[in-house]
Design a protein around this motif. Structure first.
Motif, PDB file in Angstrom:
ATOM      1  N   GLU B 215       0.831  -1.215   0.000  1.00  0.00           N
ATOM      2  CA  GLU B 215       0.000   0.000   0.000  1.00  0.00           C
ATOM      3  C   GLU B 215       0.863   1.261   0.000  1.00  0.00           C
ATOM      4  O   GLU B 215       0.564   2.234  -0.691  1.00  0.00           O
ATOM      5  CB  GLU B 215      -0.956  -0.004   1.205  1.00  0.00           C
ATOM      6  CG  GLU B 215      -2.021  -1.079   1.093  1.00  0.00           C
ATOM      7  CD  GLU B 215      -3.182  -0.897   2.075  1.00  0.00           C
ATOM      8  OE1 GLU B 215      -3.166   0.076   2.858  1.00  0.00           O
ATOM      9  OE2 GLU B 215      -4.094  -1.740   2.052  1.00  0.00           O
ATOM     10  N   GLY B 216       1.933   1.254   0.767  1.00  0.00           N
ATOM     11  CA  GLY B 216       2.860   2.391   0.776  1.00  0.00           C
ATOM     12  C   GLY B 216       3.480   2.597  -0.601  1.00  0.00           C
ATOM     13  O   GLY B 216       3.636   3.724  -1.073  1.00  0.00           O
ATOM     14  N   ARG B 217       3.805   1.498  -1.245  1.00  0.00           N
ATOM     15  CA  ARG B 217       4.377   1.592  -2.593  1.00  0.00           C
ATOM     16  C   ARG B 217       3.377   2.202  -3.569  1.00  0.00           C
ATOM     17  O   ARG B 217       3.753   2.901  -4.508  1.00  0.00           O
ATOM     18  CB  ARG B 217       4.801   0.202  -3.070  1.00  0.00           C
ATOM     19  CG  ARG B 217       5.932  -0.390  -2.247  1.00  0.00           C
ATOM     20  CD  ARG B 217       6.213  -1.832  -2.669  1.00  0.00           C
ATOM     21  NE  ARG B 217       7.133  -2.472  -1.750  1.00  0.00           N
ATOM     22  CZ  ARG B 217       7.536  -3.737  -1.864  1.00  0.00           C
ATOM     23  NH1 ARG B 217       7.084  -4.494  -2.858  1.00  0.00           N
ATOM     24  NH2 ARG B 217       8.372  -4.245  -0.988  1.00  0.00           N
ATOM     25  N   MET B 218       2.087   1.906  -3.341  1.00  0.00           N
ATOM     26  CA  MET B 218       1.056   2.511  -4.196  1.00  0.00           C
ATOM     27  C   MET B 218       1.059   4.031  -4.025  1.00  0.00           C
ATOM     28  O   MET B 218       0.893   4.772  -4.991  1.00  0.00           O
ATOM     29  CB  MET B 218      -0.327   1.953  -3.864  1.00  0.00           C
ATOM     30  CG  MET B 218      -0.530   0.522  -4.331  1.00  0.00           C
ATOM     31  SD  MET B 218      -2.255   0.051  -4.083  1.00  0.00           S
ATOM     32  CE  MET B 218      -2.072  -1.636  -3.584  1.00  0.00           C
ATOM     33  N   THR B 219       1.242   4.494  -2.802  1.00  0.00           N
ATOM     34  CA  THR B 219       1.300   5.938  -2.546  1.00  0.00           C
ATOM     35  C   THR B 219       2.455   6.565  -3.325  1.00  0.00           C
ATOM     36  O   THR B 219       2.306   7.630  -3.929  1.00  0.00           O
ATOM     37  CB  THR B 219       1.460   6.201  -1.031  1.00  0.00           C
ATOM     38  OG1 THR B 219       0.346   5.631  -0.354  1.00  0.00           O
ATOM     39  CG2 THR B 219       1.545   7.685  -0.730  1.00  0.00           C
ATOM     40  N   VAL B 220       3.588   5.893  -3.320  1.00  0.00           N
ATOM     41  CA  VAL B 220       4.762   6.415  -4.025  1.00  0.00           C
ATOM     42  C   VAL B 220       4.497   6.471  -5.533  1.00  0.00           C
ATOM     43  O   VAL B 220       4.683   7.508  -6.181  1.00  0.00           O
ATOM     44  CB  VAL B 220       6.014   5.553  -3.717  1.00  0.00           C
ATOM     45  CG1 VAL B 220       7.187   5.960  -4.598  1.00  0.00           C
ATOM     46  CG2 VAL B 220       6.389   5.670  -2.241  1.00  0.00           C
ATOM     47  N   CYS B 221       4.034   5.358  -6.098  1.00  0.00           N
ATOM     48  CA  CYS B 221       3.817   5.314  -7.553  1.00  0.00           C
ATOM     49  C   CYS B 221       2.682   6.246  -7.978  1.00  0.00           C
ATOM     50  O   CYS B 221       2.713   6.812  -9.066  1.00  0.00           O
ATOM     51  CB  CYS B 221       3.534   3.882  -8.003  1.00  0.00           C
ATOM     52  SG  CYS B 221       5.001   2.843  -7.916  1.00  0.00           S
ATOM     53  N   ASN B 222       1.687   6.391  -7.114  1.00  0.00           N
ATOM     54  CA  ASN B 222       0.557   7.285  -7.385  1.00  0.00           C
ATOM     55  C   ASN B 222       1.040   8.666  -7.789  1.00  0.00           C
ATOM     56  O   ASN B 222       0.478   9.312  -8.673  1.00  0.00           O
ATOM     57  CB  ASN B 222      -0.307   7.358  -6.122  1.00  0.00           C
ATOM     58  CG  ASN B 222      -1.417   8.374  -6.195  1.00  0.00           C
ATOM     59  OD1 ASN B 222      -1.207   9.549  -5.894  1.00  0.00           O
ATOM     60  ND2 ASN B 222      -2.599   7.957  -6.613  1.00  0.00           N
ATOM     61  N   MET B 223       2.101   9.142  -7.107  1.00  0.00           N
ATOM     62  CA  MET B 223       2.546  10.509  -7.342  1.00  0.00           C
ATOM     63  C   MET B 223       3.691  10.620  -8.337  1.00  0.00           C
ATOM     64  O   MET B 223       4.280  11.690  -8.499  1.00  0.00           O
ATOM     65  CB  MET B 223       2.886  11.185  -6.019  1.00  0.00           C
ATOM     66  CG  MET B 223       1.607  11.444  -5.207  1.00  0.00           C
ATOM     67  SD  MET B 223       1.829  12.483  -3.758  1.00  0.00           S
ATOM     68  CE  MET B 223       2.053  14.109  -4.476  1.00  0.00           C
ATOM     69  N   ALA B 224       4.004   9.527  -9.063  1.00  0.00           N
ATOM     70  CA  ALA B 224       5.018   9.602 -10.120  1.00  0.00           C
ATOM     71  C   ALA B 224       4.634  10.690 -11.119  1.00  0.00           C
ATOM     72  O   ALA B 224       5.488  11.440 -11.607  1.00  0.00           O
ATOM     73  CB  ALA B 224       5.154   8.256 -10.833  1.00  0.00           C
ATOM     74  N   ILE B 225       3.339  10.800 -11.381  1.00  0.00           N
ATOM     75  CA  ILE B 225       2.863  11.793 -12.350  1.00  0.00           C
ATOM     76  C   ILE B 225       3.120  13.210 -11.853  1.00  0.00           C
ATOM     77  O   ILE B 225       3.321  14.126 -12.651  1.00  0.00           O
ATOM     78  CB  ILE B 225       1.365  11.555 -12.686  1.00  0.00           C
ATOM     79  CG1 ILE B 225       0.865  12.502 -13.782  1.00  0.00           C
ATOM     80  CG2 ILE B 225       0.481  11.705 -11.444  1.00  0.00           C
ATOM     81  CD1 ILE B 225       1.475  12.305 -15.134  1.00  0.00           C
ATOM     82  N   GLU B 226       3.163  13.401 -10.537  1.00  0.00           N
ATOM     83  CA  GLU B 226       3.460  14.746 -10.011  1.00  0.00           C
ATOM     84  C   GLU B 226       4.937  15.093 -10.189  1.00  0.00           C
ATOM     85  O   GLU B 226       5.339  16.239 -10.012  1.00  0.00           O
ATOM     86  CB  GLU B 226       3.068  14.880  -8.532  1.00  0.00           C
ATOM     87  CG  GLU B 226       1.673  14.411  -8.147  1.00  0.00           C
ATOM     88  CD  GLU B 226       0.566  14.800  -9.090  1.00  0.00           C
ATOM     89  OE1 GLU B 226       0.661  15.855  -9.751  1.00  0.00           O
ATOM     90  OE2 GLU B 226      -0.406  14.029  -9.192  1.00  0.00           O
TER      91      GLU B 226
END
Lengths: 212, 468
Positions: B215-226
């Motif tokens: 789940e933490g990794r999802m948070t990181v990848c989520n903001m790759a676009i930022e």
């Protein structure tokens, strides 16, 4: 898709970096289920002094006279001059739809966000990349010259200033071809139906869990 | 020959054909659909007399427009209602599975995909939403697309793409106490800039990333676009595989065993070459707070609002001045002195069960400060909500003065009724602090769930590390 060959138009300068898609077209207008009608809400938060909602009569709203698009000298502009990372943020295709609906045919900036750049080509909007020095020069010339117009020639990959100065730009060959001819991507892909089916058949063997 | 990156492997496995100029036809395994970016695509299909290529590859839900209050009354805003009803009708007409507003599995598209096992390691995943990069967290190639591409994916199960360059961001070392996945990704964006990843697919790696939960990794990848990258990804490991075991769409039995073997290969080769690499030391990362109107405008919680006069780049200086004016902040102000009006815990970045647990741990037994007008907790899905209620987290939040809501995107982008009023300041666990993002004139500070919870109790930012 609308094709793009050559275009001459008035230039409007938007002197800000990182203009995001929330600024280009705010979220409340994304509730529309149509592709058209977004022009009056392009840069809505900057263009108007009162908060906008879908369905409003925008001609009756208080316009922000400071915002560049509202200045009389830029009325009818069709080329938008911008800074780095234009179109960052969300994937909303409403951003190029709003620009096109307003009458913008080409954007010139030193860089774009990937999704916006890609979406633009799907809609006949040409995002041109020129280096920072060239963009700086165009900003200066636009400010100094009322009625400043540029000519964009996609086939020649050039932008020509009133002085005759010409700036060349790079563009992917496939995107150029599609834009020059107004080609529909889906139509092109469906010419390869057999290859897609063959790929699927192979993958169903290799990794059947992908097909649930 | 150099080894392959994870991105190279995922890309190569999905190329259907390659043109001479390098443009590829790339196969899409899973397409997630929501109400905002799909109606024009479905209309395009209908006008052309086309059908979805592989109906089962699509999974839909309504998330952006849905109310987070009592659903029995339906959607009050007629424009929002029509958009959600249009999705329902399109899914019915084309036979696409939809978790509609009344379905207990409904939620934010990027939360329900992994939760259902509908997005899996090794897949290509697309959705008309830039935060699709979330699904890269388990070794998938996932990225956001526009509506034209939504139609293209529906009609052909493929997209026409050109390969991105490879970037690796390594975060090494033990993660300090009080520092979360959100702080790590904000620190990364602060370092490489909001356009630093443009043109790249980013692989997040290093021992700190390995320590993170899925789940933490999802948070990181989520903001790759930022950080400008359409796709962010992390190698699959044992945690990844365990995460998917038993999920409804995940393979079962003998197929599960085969899949798990294949998933273990979803990592970059030791000798893979990256076009660009950044390295951060986890020990240097503190809880982060954004102060401006771009996610790159971020400082540690013990920092101060920066002074644009010290910025040498004129374009950057101009952006900082505009940001300070919009945010109504003065250079030199300590971050901890910034008082808040509203708190938002939710969004595809931080609305999963671990996020809610982290926030509840801070809130437990305390009260929301008197100056906070509204503190919202919006779970990422109906199933997250149910789980949280089973654990009593809803009670902890409610007792403290938080509102406990129904799942959806909510105040991350304020397409529904949850929004900031002009001038209001919010500590938000979402992903974007753009002007007007959470409501026209609203001011957003991006933080982790624990930091948002702590700010709710104090009424201003506090260093969550000092609470422990």
């Amino acid at each position: 898709m609308q094709q793009f060959e050559k275009h001459t138009g008035l230039v409007v300068p938007l002197d800000r970096a990182n203009v995001d898609t929330d600024a280009i077209i705010p979220k409340q207008y994304l509730k529309s289920i149509k592709r058209t009608g977004f022009g009056p809400n392009l840069f809505d938060d900057w263009r108007y002094l009162d908060p906008g909602e879908p369905g409003m009569n925008h001609s009756k709203r208080r316009i922000n006279p400071e915002f560049v698009l509202n200045q009389p000298r830029y009325a009818g502009a069709s080329i938008l001059l911008a800074r780095d990372n234009f179109g960052c943020g969300s994937s909303r295709e409403h951003a190029p739809w709003a620009l096109m609906d307003y009458g913008i045919r080409a954007v010139i900036a030193p860089s774009y966000a990937d999704i916006f750049y890609n979406n633009s080509f799907k809609n006949g909007l040409l995002p041109i990349v020129l280096d920072r020095n060239a963009v700086d020069r165009l900003f200066k010339e636009t400010a100094a010259t009322p009625g400043y117009r540029l000519t964009v020639d996609l086939a020649a990959q050039s932008v020509t200033a009133p002085s005759g100065a010409t700036f060349k730009f790079e563009i992917d060959a496939f995107r150029k071809h599609c834009l020059l001819n107004g080609l529909d991507d889906i139509g092109l892909t469906l010419q390869h139906v057999d290859e897609i089916r063959a790929y699927e058949a192979r993958r169903r063997q290799e990794a059947p869990w992908l097909f649930t | 020959m150099a080894g392959k990156t994870l991105y190279d492997k995922l890309w190569d496995a999905h190329v259907v054909r390659q043109n001479e100029d390098g443009t590829c036809l790339v196969y899409i395994d899973r397409h997630l659909v929501h109400e905002v970016t799909s109606p024009q695509a479905f209309e395009g299909l209908k006008l052309a007399g086309r059908k979805p290529w592989r109906v089962a590859a699509n999974l839909a839900t309504a998330d952006h427009n849905v109310p987070t209050t009592d659903r029995a009354r339906g959607i009050a805003d007629p424009v929002s209602r029509l958009q959600v009803e249009t999705l329902d009708a399109n899914c019915r007409d084309f036979g696409i599975t939809e978790f509609d507003m009344a379905d207990p599995r409904q939620g934010i598209v990027h939360v329900i995909g992994p939760e259902q096992g509908a997005t899996l390691p090794g897949m290509t995943v697309v959705c008309g939403d830039s935060h699709t990069s979330t699904h890269g967290a388990f070794g998938a190639l996932a990225f956001g697309i526009g509506t034209s591409e939504v139609e293209h994916a529906l009609a052909t199960q493929c997209l026409i793409l050109k390969k991105s360059k490879n970037m690796r961001v390594r975060v090494d070392g033990a993660i300090p106490s009080g520092v979360t996945a959100k702080d790590i990704v904000l620190a990364i964006i602060g370092r490489i800039g909001t356009a630093g990843g443009t043109g790249y697919a980013i692989e997040f790696a290093g021992t700190a990333i390995e320590q993170l939960s899925v789940e933490g990794r999802m948070t990181v990848c989520n903001m790759a676009i930022e950080a400008g990258a359409r796709a962010g990804m992390i190698a699959a490991d044992d945690k990844t595989i365990e995460y998917f075991r038993g999920r409804p769409y995940a393979p079962k039995g003998e197929l599960w065993e085969r899949a798990a073997i294949a998933w273990r290969e979803l990592k970059s080769d030791a000798d893979a070459k990256f076009d660009k690499e950044f390295v951060l030391n986890a020990a240097d990362i503190k809880p982060q707070v954004t102060w401006g109107t771009s996610p790159e405008m971020v400082v540690p919680v013990d920092g101060i609002v920066p002074d644009p006069e010290k910025e040498t780049d004129t374009v950057k200086r101009g952006s900082q001045q505009q940001a300070l004016k919009y945010m109504d902040l003065k250079p030199g102000t300590p971050i901890r002195d910034i008082a808040l009006d509203k708190i938002f815990i939710g969004s595809c970045t931080n609305s999963r069960i671990e996020d809610l647990r982290a926030a509840a741990a801070v809130v437990k037994g305390k009260k929301v400060a008197g100056n906070i007008k509204l503190a919202l907790v919006v779970p990422g899905s109906g199933l997250v909500k149910t789980q949280a209620e089973k654990e009593g987290l809803d009670k902890i939040f409610r007792d403290a003065g938080f509102e406990w809501r129904e799942p959806g995107c909510s105040m991350c982008l304020a397409m529904n009724a949850d929004r900031l009023s002009p001038g209001e300041r919010c500590a938000s666990t979402s992903n974007r602090n753009f002007e007007g993002r959470q409501g026209t004139g609203g001011r957003t500070h991006l933080v982790s769930p624990a930091m948002a919870a702590a700010a709710a109790i104090a009424g201003h930012f506090v260093d969550v590390r000092e609470l422990r």
